[in-house]
Design an enzyme around this catalytic site. Structure first.
Site, PDB file in Angstrom:
ATOM      1  N   ARG A  44       1.236  -1.429  -0.472  1.00 39.51           N
ATOM      2  CA  ARG A  44       0.333  -0.368  -0.227  1.00 39.51           C
ATOM      3  C   ARG A  44       0.812   1.755   0.022  1.00 39.51           C
ATOM      4  O   ARG A  44       0.143   2.149  -0.807  1.00 39.51           O
ATOM      5  CB  ARG A  44      -0.805   0.088   0.927  1.00 39.51           C
ATOM      6  CG  ARG A  44      -2.676  -0.783   1.333  1.00 39.51           C
ATOM      7  CD  ARG A  44      -3.008  -0.885   2.394  1.00 39.51           C
ATOM      8  NE  ARG A  44      -2.156  -1.393   3.520  1.00 39.51           N
ATOM      9  CZ  ARG A  44      -2.261  -1.746   4.656  1.00 39.51           C
ATOM     10  NH1 ARG A  44      -3.851  -1.379   5.121  1.00 39.51           N
ATOM     11  NH2 ARG A  44      -1.442  -1.903   5.566  1.00 39.51           N
ATOM     12  N   ASN A  91      -6.365  -2.998   1.410  1.00 41.82           N
ATOM     13  CA  ASN A  91      -5.940  -4.836   1.789  1.00 41.82           C
ATOM     14  C   ASN A  91      -7.474  -5.092   1.849  1.00 41.82           C
ATOM     15  O   ASN A  91      -8.184  -4.127   2.098  1.00 41.82           O
ATOM     16  CB  ASN A  91      -5.085  -4.838   2.494  1.00 41.82           C
ATOM     17  CG  ASN A  91      -4.195  -4.639   2.586  1.00 41.82           C
ATOM     18  OD1 ASN A  91      -3.316  -4.049   1.624  1.00 41.82           O
ATOM     19  ND2 ASN A  91      -2.695  -4.861   3.997  1.00 41.82           N
TER      20      ASN A  91
END
Length: 97
Positions: free
Chosen positions: A25, A43
């Protein structure tokens, strides 16, 4: 006057493989910011990473190719790309939790 029109596109992308617990990320956020894209990354409970990205079409295509590389330690096995409507609310690129 500039007669070149910028083609803005938006995509929702689902990444499968070793994409959680490897800094994916934050890596994606830095990459998107370097390309000047708007959107977000998060996620998913099933182990995938989902992201929404929009920007100039050519830039977006380069960004998507780069996603296959991922950060060190990551492995992208599959990418699902869905064309989306451009969102005028998105400004900047951030991590959703």
């Amino acid at each position: 006057m500039d007669h070149q029109t910028k083609h803005i596109s938006a995509y929702r992308i689902f990444l499968s493989g070793l994409v959680q617990g490897v800094g994916f990320r934050s890596w994606t956020k830095r990459l998107a910011e370097s390309y000047g894209l708007d959107g977000w990354v998060r996620n998913l409970p099933d182990g995938r990473v989902e992201l929404f990205a929009q920007g100039e079409n050519d830039v977006l295509q380069d960004f998507i190719w780069k996603l296959w590389e991922g950060p060190k330690g990551a492995r992208v096995d599959k990418m699902e790309i869905i064309k989306e409507a451009v969102s005028h609310e998105e400004r900047g690129f951030y991590i959703k939790y």
